[in-house]
Design an enzyme around this catalytic site. Sequence first.
Site, PDB file in Angstrom:
ATOM      1  N   ASP A   1      -3.111  39.434 -31.371  1.00 48.96           N
ATOM      2  CA  ASP A   1      -1.655  39.096 -31.411  1.00 48.96           C
ATOM      3  C   ASP A   1      -1.384  38.909 -30.056  1.00 48.96           C
ATOM      4  O   ASP A   1      -0.579  39.614 -29.298  1.00 48.96           O
ATOM      5  CB  ASP A   1      -0.920  40.266 -31.894  1.00 48.96           C
ATOM      6  CG  ASP A   1      -1.102  40.580 -33.215  1.00 48.96           C
ATOM      7  OD1 ASP A   1      -1.635  39.679 -34.036  1.00 48.96           O
ATOM      8  OD2 ASP A   1      -1.371  41.737 -33.818  1.00 48.96           O
TER       9      ASP A   1
ATOM     10  N   THR B   1      -4.731  36.113 -37.554  1.00 52.15           N
ATOM     11  CA  THR B   1      -3.704  35.580 -36.595  1.00 52.15           C
ATOM     12  C   THR B   1      -2.373  35.863 -37.092  1.00 52.15           C
ATOM     13  O   THR B   1      -2.106  36.087 -38.113  1.00 52.15           O
ATOM     14  CB  THR B   1      -3.992  34.082 -36.561  1.00 52.15           C
ATOM     15  OG1 THR B   1      -3.909  33.564 -37.899  1.00 52.15           O
ATOM     16  CG2 THR B   1      -5.517  33.891 -36.038  1.00 52.15           C
ATOM     17  N   HIS B   2      -1.532  35.660 -35.917  1.00 53.64           N
ATOM     18  CA  HIS B   2       0.099  35.385 -36.135  1.00 53.64           C
ATOM     19  C   HIS B   2       0.228  34.164 -35.491  1.00 53.64           C
ATOM     20  O   HIS B   2       0.724  34.291 -34.449  1.00 53.64           O
ATOM     21  CB  HIS B   2       0.911  36.589 -35.641  1.00 53.64           C
ATOM     22  CG  HIS B   2       0.884  37.970 -36.450  1.00 53.64           C
ATOM     23  ND1 HIS B   2       1.313  37.739 -37.724  1.00 53.64           N
ATOM     24  CD2 HIS B   2       0.538  39.175 -36.119  1.00 53.64           C
ATOM     25  CE1 HIS B   2       1.318  39.119 -38.497  1.00 53.64           C
ATOM     26  NE2 HIS B   2       0.834  39.768 -37.443  1.00 53.64           N
TER      27      HIS B   2
ATOM     28  N   ASP C   1      -1.885  36.073 -40.885  1.00 54.60           N
ATOM     29  CA  ASP C   1      -1.247  37.378 -41.617  1.00 54.60           C
ATOM     30  C   ASP C   1       0.128  36.687 -41.710  1.00 54.60           C
ATOM     31  O   ASP C   1       0.957  37.290 -41.069  1.00 54.60           O
ATOM     32  CB  ASP C   1      -1.301  38.197 -40.556  1.00 54.60           C
ATOM     33  CG  ASP C   1      -0.636  39.662 -41.086  1.00 54.60           C
ATOM     34  OD1 ASP C   1      -0.150  39.930 -42.104  1.00 54.60           O
ATOM     35  OD2 ASP C   1      -0.755  40.664 -40.152  1.00 54.60           O
TER      36      ASP C   1
ATOM     37  N   LYS D   1       2.486  37.025 -44.289  1.00 49.85           N
ATOM     38  CA  LYS D   1       3.200  37.776 -44.796  1.00 49.85           C
ATOM     39  C   LYS D   1       4.495  36.883 -45.789  1.00 49.85           C
ATOM     40  O   LYS D   1       5.662  37.168 -45.425  1.00 49.85           O
ATOM     41  CB  LYS D   1       3.857  38.873 -44.258  1.00 49.85           C
ATOM     42  CG  LYS D   1       2.841  39.938 -43.618  1.00 49.85           C
ATOM     43  CD  LYS D   1       3.545  40.989 -42.932  1.00 49.85           C
ATOM     44  CE  LYS D   1       2.536  41.975 -42.313  1.00 49.85           C
ATOM     45  NZ  LYS D   1       1.712  41.362 -40.955  1.00 49.85           N
TER      46      LYS D   1
ATOM     47  N   ILE E   1      10.600  32.602 -52.783  1.00 49.10           N
ATOM     48  CA  ILE E   1      10.470  31.862 -54.140  1.00 49.10           C
ATOM     49  C   ILE E   1       9.165  31.139 -53.894  1.00 49.10           C
ATOM     50  O   ILE E   1       8.811  30.482 -52.857  1.00 49.10           O
ATOM     51  CB  ILE E   1      11.564  31.457 -54.608  1.00 49.10           C
ATOM     52  CG1 ILE E   1      11.826  30.295 -53.697  1.00 49.10           C
ATOM     53  CG2 ILE E   1      12.666  32.459 -54.711  1.00 49.10           C
ATOM     54  CD1 ILE E   1      13.032  29.216 -54.375  1.00 49.10           C
TER      55      ILE E   1
ATOM     56  N   THR F   1       9.289  27.566 -52.192  1.00 49.37           N
ATOM     57  CA  THR F   1       9.418  27.613 -50.900  1.00 49.37           C
ATOM     58  C   THR F   1       8.159  28.066 -50.183  1.00 49.37           C
ATOM     59  O   THR F   1       7.792  27.454 -49.303  1.00 49.37           O
ATOM     60  CB  THR F   1      10.623  28.683 -50.224  1.00 49.37           C
ATOM     61  OG1 THR F   1      11.796  28.321 -51.009  1.00 49.37           O
ATOM     62  CG2 THR F   1      10.921  28.734 -48.996  1.00 49.37           C
TER      63      THR F   1
ATOM     64  N   ARG G   1      -4.677  45.754 -31.019  1.00 44.14           N
ATOM     65  CA  ARG G   1      -4.600  46.293 -29.527  1.00 44.14           C
ATOM     66  C   ARG G   1      -5.956  47.342 -29.000  1.00 44.14           C
ATOM     67  O   ARG G   1      -6.171  47.329 -27.768  1.00 44.14           O
ATOM     68  CB  ARG G   1      -3.105  47.068 -29.253  1.00 44.14           C
ATOM     69  CG  ARG G   1      -2.082  45.988 -29.124  1.00 44.14           C
ATOM     70  CD  ARG G   1      -0.953  46.682 -29.203  1.00 44.14           C
ATOM     71  NE  ARG G   1      -0.567  46.936 -30.721  1.00 44.14           N
ATOM     72  CZ  ARG G   1       0.583  47.500 -31.095  1.00 44.14           C
ATOM     73  NH1 ARG G   1       1.552  47.686 -30.375  1.00 44.14           N
ATOM     74  NH2 ARG G   1       0.673  47.716 -32.523  1.00 44.14           N
TER      75      ARG G   1
HETATM   76  P1  5BU Z   1      -2.602  46.703 -33.821  1.00 40.78           P
HETATM   77  O1  5BU Z   1      -2.509  46.298 -32.435  1.00 40.78           O
HETATM   78  O2  5BU Z   1      -3.925  47.009 -34.098  1.00 40.78           O
HETATM   79  O3  5BU Z   1      -1.465  47.943 -34.193  1.00 40.78           O
HETATM   80  O4  5BU Z   1      -2.352  45.470 -34.859  1.00 40.78           O
HETATM   81  C1  5BU Z   1      -1.927  45.606 -36.103  1.00 40.78           C
HETATM   82  C2  5BU Z   1      -1.952  44.400 -36.700  1.00 40.78           C
HETATM   83  O5  5BU Z   1      -2.024  44.238 -37.964  1.00 40.78           O
HETATM   84  C3  5BU Z   1      -0.564  43.587 -36.277  1.00 40.78           C
HETATM   85  O6  5BU Z   1      -1.061  42.247 -36.241  1.00 40.78           O
HETATM   86  C4  5BU Z   1       0.312  43.855 -37.400  1.00 40.78           C
HETATM   87  O7  5BU Z   1       1.464  42.707 -37.587  1.00 40.78           O
HETATM   88  C5  5BU Z   1      -0.547  44.009 -38.622  1.00 40.78           C
HETATM   89  N1  5BU Z   1      -0.166  44.916 -39.661  1.00 40.78           N
HETATM   90  C6  5BU Z   1       0.021  46.204 -39.736  1.00 40.78           C
HETATM   91  O8  5BU Z   1      -0.209  46.655 -38.340  1.00 40.78           O
HETATM   92  N2  5BU Z   1       0.419  46.913 -40.453  1.00 40.78           N
HETATM   93  C7  5BU Z   1       0.501  46.376 -41.956  1.00 40.78           C
HETATM   94  O9  5BU Z   1       1.018  47.156 -42.657  1.00 40.78           O
HETATM   95  C8  5BU Z   1       0.411  45.155 -42.043  1.00 40.78           C
HETATM   96  C9  5BU Z   1      -0.057  44.132 -40.880  1.00 40.78           C
HETATM   97 BR1  5BU Z   1       0.668  44.360 -43.544  1.00 40.78          BR
END
Ligand code: 5BU
Length: 280
Positions: free
Chosen positions: A39, A62-63, A92, A94, A98, A101, A239
Site C-alpha cells: 500500500d 495491490t490497491h 483488493d 472491494k 450493482i 456497474t 506494514r
Molecule cells: P496492513 O498494513 O498489514 O495493516 O495492511 C492490511 C491490508 O489489508 C490493507 O491493504 C487493507 O486495505 C487490507 N484489508 C484489511 O486490512 N482488513 C480487511 O478486513 C480487508 C482488507 Br477486507
Amino acid sequence: SVAALRYEARAEAYAPASAARALLATMVRKRSNLCVSVDVTRAADLLAVVAAVAPHVCLVKTHIDIVSDFSDDLVVQLQALAQQHDFLIFEDRKFADIGNTVSLQYAAGVHKIASWSHITNAHLVPGPGIIDGLAAVGEPLGRSLLLLAEMSSAGTLARGEYSRECVRAAYAHPFVCGFIAMHRVDDDEAPPAGQAKKDFLILTPGVGLDSTGDGRGQQYRTPDEVVRASGCDVIIVGRGIYGALLKEGVARADAIAEVTRQGERYRDAGWQAYEARLGA
Ligand code: 5BU
C-alpha cells in the site's frame, strides 16, 4: 474441515484453469502462504517492495487506485515480476455496486483490473448480482473472486448471519473461490441440500508480529493465531513487511533490505503455522 488437508490435496477442488488452483500450486512450489499487501503511493516504491519480497510470496495484493503516478507500464512491470518470481496478483478492489456497474469497473476505466489481476474481491451488500456482474468479465479470463465475509477492523458489521450469507452465495456461484475472513467461515454453514462440502480459500488480513493495532481500527493477530488456531490459508501482511520504507531517516537500501528480511520472516512464520496445523 479442509484445514486438516495439505494445500496440494486441495488444488484439484478448483477448475484447472482457475486462479484459485494456480494460487494453491504456487503456495506448494514456493512453500509460502504469504501475501504481501503493498500500500504505497508511488509506482517505483510498489515495484521496489515487490521485487524485494518476490521470492518469499505466493501473492501480491495491490490497491491500484492509491498509486499517484499510475500508468499502464506499472502493470507491465508488475506482470513481468510475477512471471519472473512465480506469484499471482490480487487487486483488493472491494467491489460493492450493482452487477452492471461492477462489470464496467472491473473491465474498463483507467485500471482495467480484470486484464491483470488474477484474484479480486467484493462485498455481498448489493446481493448476488454483484457476483454475476464480475463473473461475466472474470470467468472467461480464468479469474477468481473472494467475498468479504469478515473484516479485520474493529466494529466491522460483516459478521454472523451476513458472513454465513456469503458462504451460501459462494456455494451458488463457482466464480467464488473463497473469502476474506478471520476464521474458517465455511465451517459455520452447512452446504446446500444435496451438495457436498466445498473447498474454499480463506485469505486473512490484519496480520502482524510486532503490534496489535495501528490506532485506526486495524487489529493484528500473529500468523500462528491466523493459520494454525483459526484455520485460515493465506496471511496478508502490509506494514509489517514494508514499514521500514515509511520511516524517516532510513537509507533506501537499508529499508529495502529490511523489507526482504521481514518478507522472509513472515513467510517462515506462516509456513510453520501451517505445518503445525497439519501436525495437530
Ligand atoms: P496492513 O498494513 O498489514 O495493516 O495492511 C492490511 C491490508 O489489508 C490493507 O491493504 C487493507 O486495505 C487490507 N484489508 C484489511 O486490512 N482488513 C480487511 O478486513 C480487508 C482488507 Br477486507
